[in-house]
Design an enzyme around this catalytic site. Structure first.
Site, PDB file in Angstrom:
ATOM      1  N   ALA A  65       0.863  -1.183   0.000  1.00 14.35           N
ATOM      2  CA  ALA A  65       0.000   0.000   0.000  1.00 14.35           C
ATOM      3  C   ALA A  65       0.900   1.233   0.000  1.00 14.35           C
ATOM      4  O   ALA A  65       2.041   1.189   0.482  1.00 14.35           O
ATOM      5  CB  ALA A  65      -0.893  -0.024   1.231  1.00 14.35           C
ATOM      6  N   GLY A 109       0.578  -5.034   0.953  1.00 11.49           N
ATOM      7  CA  GLY A 109      -0.647  -5.133   0.151  1.00 11.49           C
ATOM      8  C   GLY A 109      -0.401  -5.783  -1.204  1.00 11.49           C
ATOM      9  O   GLY A 109      -1.323  -6.349  -1.804  1.00 11.49           O
ATOM     10  N   GLU A 112      -0.587  -9.351  -0.564  1.00  9.05           N
ATOM     11  CA  GLU A 112      -1.991  -9.642  -0.259  1.00  9.05           C
ATOM     12  C   GLU A 112      -2.856  -9.625  -1.520  1.00  9.05           C
ATOM     13  O   GLU A 112      -3.775 -10.434  -1.663  1.00  9.05           O
ATOM     14  CB  GLU A 112      -2.510  -8.640   0.781  1.00  9.05           C
ATOM     15  N   GLU A 132       4.985  -4.848   6.994  1.00  6.04           N
ATOM     16  CA  GLU A 132       4.264  -3.749   7.662  1.00  6.04           C
ATOM     17  C   GLU A 132       4.782  -3.490   9.065  1.00  6.04           C
ATOM     18  O   GLU A 132       4.747  -2.357   9.554  1.00  6.04           O
ATOM     19  CB  GLU A 132       2.757  -4.060   7.725  1.00  6.04           C
TER      20      GLU A 132
HETATM   21  C1  HXC Z   1       4.992   4.327  -1.601  1.00 11.45           C
HETATM   22  C2  HXC Z   1       6.889   3.318  -2.412  1.00 11.45           C
HETATM   23  C3  HXC Z   1       6.549   2.100  -1.788  1.00 11.45           C
HETATM   24  C4  HXC Z   1       5.311   2.054  -1.041  1.00 11.45           C
HETATM   25  C5  HXC Z   1       8.423   1.817  -2.807  1.00 11.45           C
HETATM   26  N1  HXC Z   1       8.075   3.097  -3.025  1.00 11.45           N
HETATM   27  N2  HXC Z   1       7.525   1.196  -2.044  1.00 11.45           N
HETATM   28  N3  HXC Z   1       6.118   4.407  -2.312  1.00 11.45           N
HETATM   29  N4  HXC Z   1       4.594   3.183  -0.980  1.00 11.45           N
HETATM   30  N5  HXC Z   1       4.871   0.932  -0.449  1.00 11.45           N
HETATM   31  C6  HXC Z   1       8.770   4.109  -3.801  1.00 11.45           C
HETATM   32  C7  HXC Z   1       9.962   4.650  -3.029  1.00 11.45           C
HETATM   33  O1  HXC Z   1       9.573   5.671  -2.119  1.00 11.45           O
HETATM   34  C8  HXC Z   1      10.816   5.209  -4.149  1.00 11.45           C
HETATM   35  O2  HXC Z   1      10.266   6.434  -4.586  1.00 11.45           O
HETATM   36  C9  HXC Z   1      10.568   4.181  -5.275  1.00 11.45           C
HETATM   37  O3  HXC Z   1       9.344   3.547  -4.969  1.00 11.45           O
HETATM   38  C10 HXC Z   1      11.686   3.143  -5.337  1.00 11.45           C
HETATM   39  O4  HXC Z   1      11.833   2.563  -4.050  1.00 11.45           O
HETATM   40  P1  HXC Z   1      13.278   2.406  -3.329  1.00 11.45           P
HETATM   41  O5  HXC Z   1      13.028   2.143  -1.894  1.00 11.45           O
HETATM   42  O6  HXC Z   1      14.171   3.542  -3.663  1.00 11.45           O
HETATM   43  O7  HXC Z   1      13.823   1.068  -4.060  1.00 11.45           O
HETATM   44  P2  HXC Z   1      14.745  -0.070  -3.460  1.00 11.45           P
HETATM   45  O8  HXC Z   1      15.871   0.506  -2.665  1.00 11.45           O
HETATM   46  O9  HXC Z   1      15.069  -0.952  -4.620  1.00 11.45           O
HETATM   47  O10 HXC Z   1      13.834  -0.875  -2.417  1.00 11.45           O
HETATM   48  C11 HXC Z   1      12.671  -1.576  -2.888  1.00 11.45           C
HETATM   49  C12 HXC Z   1      11.788  -1.977  -1.688  1.00 11.45           C
HETATM   50  C13 HXC Z   1      11.496  -0.728  -0.823  1.00 11.45           C
HETATM   51  C14 HXC Z   1      12.481  -3.062  -0.858  1.00 11.45           C
HETATM   52  C15 HXC Z   1      10.504  -2.577  -2.283  1.00 11.45           C
HETATM   53  O11 HXC Z   1      11.007   0.292  -1.672  1.00 11.45           O
HETATM   54  C16 HXC Z   1      10.491  -0.981   0.260  1.00 11.45           C
HETATM   55  O12 HXC Z   1      10.828  -1.577   1.306  1.00 11.45           O
HETATM   56  N6  HXC Z   1       9.275  -0.498   0.083  1.00 11.45           N
HETATM   57  C17 HXC Z   1       8.221  -0.540   1.084  1.00 11.45           C
HETATM   58  C18 HXC Z   1       7.686  -1.937   1.263  1.00 11.45           C
HETATM   59  C19 HXC Z   1       6.626  -1.973   2.337  1.00 11.45           C
HETATM   60  O13 HXC Z   1       6.893  -1.654   3.507  1.00 11.45           O
HETATM   61  N7  HXC Z   1       5.415  -2.391   1.985  1.00 11.45           N
HETATM   62  C20 HXC Z   1       4.295  -2.488   2.918  1.00 11.45           C
HETATM   63  C21 HXC Z   1       3.483  -1.217   2.900  1.00 11.45           C
HETATM   64  S1  HXC Z   1       2.185  -1.241   4.084  1.00 11.45           S
HETATM   65  P3  HXC Z   1      11.203   7.713  -4.837  1.00 11.45           P
HETATM   66  O14 HXC Z   1      10.213   8.804  -5.168  1.00 11.45           O
HETATM   67  O15 HXC Z   1      11.989   7.935  -3.602  1.00 11.45           O
HETATM   68  O16 HXC Z   1      12.041   7.301  -6.019  1.00 11.45           O
HETATM   69  C22 HXC Z   1       0.970  -2.140   3.370  1.00 11.45           C
HETATM   70  C23 HXC Z   1      -0.313  -2.276   4.176  1.00 11.45           C
HETATM   71  C24 HXC Z   1      -1.391  -3.022   3.425  1.00 11.45           C
HETATM   72  O17 HXC Z   1       1.093  -2.633   2.310  1.00 11.45           O
HETATM   73  C25 HXC Z   1      -2.724  -3.006   4.167  1.00 11.45           C
HETATM   74  C26 HXC Z   1      -3.633  -1.910   3.783  1.00 11.45           C
HETATM   75  C27 HXC Z   1      -5.038  -2.012   4.340  1.00 11.45           C
END
Ligand code: HXC
Length: 258
Positions: A65, A109, A112, A132
């Site tokens: 998400a 997400g 999921e 998360e």
């Molecule tokens: C918003 C995101 C994002 C996310 C990545 N980006 N994941 N933006 N939401 N979930 C964006 C980054 O900010 C960045 O933007 C670009 O994508 C590239 O990401 P990087 O981190 O620079 O790439 P990398 O170093 O290769 O790492 C990849 C990654 C990391 C391991 C996937 O991005 C990451 O850990 N992302 C978050 C994963 C996460 O925590 N997901 C769970 C979310 S909570 P910029 O603009 O800086 O280039 C969830 C809840 C669901 O999902 C339930 C809802 C009801």
């Protein structure tokens, strides 16, 4: 509805849905879920669609998400808005089969969403995770429920509590994905599986999907009874007559969804 965050192509009775927010690694916001739910609901009554494949890019399916969007939410916003819940309920109501073709990251997400599909085919670079916990939240669209059903308590606890990622090989061993193929072959494999499904009787296919899903909701004896009753009912279809006649006549069946 014109779509901006997904790209849809329909060919040979297969709808290919590509998540399309590449700048944010296909992070899922309300627009993505609304567009997905809208298309998948419409596919249900579209005769041109017999199977659906959802995919991302070679590097990411979806990284979860949208954290930017969620960072501003208060408890009241989260509770009253209940993000994605209506859309996920709509996706769960889709009776045609949906395959997730996952390469690269399927996190939070994203994982999921893949699990909301009927089965997952993974590229060998796929990484699944429920990270998360690192954000001070927990999974909210099935990461503690569907993942546990798929891989069991030990791995579900491990992934949800530590936030570690599971690679494609481990995901296949654990039962989260049905097949792992070289990343370059992922779309060929997923479209091939969709084509196989598309040539079956849609009545049978929908009955099978419903029956497998029933196993998660009811006791074994109720599930077996449900399965047997649906099995019996398929003998009322022309497609059952055609399928068995074709076998006996050593030819390919021509199913007509009747
Ligand atoms: C918003 C995101 C994002 C996310 C990545 N980006 N994941 N933006 N939401 N979930 C964006 C980054 O900010 C960045 O933007 C670009 O994508 C590239 O990401 P990087 O981190 O620079 O790439 P990398 O170093 O290769 O790492 C990849 C990654 C990391 C391991 C996937 O991005 C990451 O850990 N992302 C978050 C994963 C996460 O925590 N997901 C769970 C979310 S909570 P910029 O603009 O800086 O280039 C969830 C809840 C669901 O999902 C339930 C809802 C009801």
């Amino acid at each position: 509805m014109a779509y901006e965050t997904i790209i849809v192509e329909i060919e040979d009775h297969i709808a290919l849905v590509k998540l399309n927010r590449p700048d944010a690694m296909n992070a899922l916001n309300e627009q993505v879920f609304k567009e997905l739910a809208d298309f998948l609901t419409s596919a249900q009554t579209n005769d041109k669609v017999r199977c659906i494949v959802i995919t991302g890019t070679e590097k990411f399916f979806a990284a979860g998400a949208d954290i930017k969007m969620m960072s501003e939410l208060s408890f009241v916003d989260a509770f009253t808005g209940d993000i994605f819940s209506e859309e996920t309920a709509q996706i769960m109501r889709v009776r045609k089969p949906i395959i997730a073709a996952v390469a690269g990251y399927a996190l939070g997400g994203g994982c999921e969403l893949a699990m909301l599909c009927d089965f997952i085919i993974a590229g060998d670079n796929a990484k699944f995770g429920q990270p998360e916990v690192n954000l001070g939240i927990m999974a909210g669209i099935g990461g503690t429920q569907r993942l546990t059903q798929a891989v069991g308590k030990a791995k579900a606890m491990d992934m949800n509590l530590t936030g570690r990622f599971m690679d494609a090989e481990e995901a296949e061993r654990a039962g989260l994905v049905s097949r792992v193929v070289p990343c370059k072959k992922l779309m060929e494999e997923a479209m091939g599986a969709a084509a196989k499904i598309a040539e079956k009787s849609m009545i049978t296919v929908m009955a099978i999907k419903e029956s497998v899903n029933k196993s998660f909701e009811v006791s074994l004896s109720e599930g077996l009874m449900y399965e047997r009753r649906v099995f019996n009912s398929l003998f009322a279809t022309e497609d059952q007559k055609e399928g068995m006649a074709a076998f006996l006549e050593k030819r390919e069946p021509q199913f007509r969804d009747r």
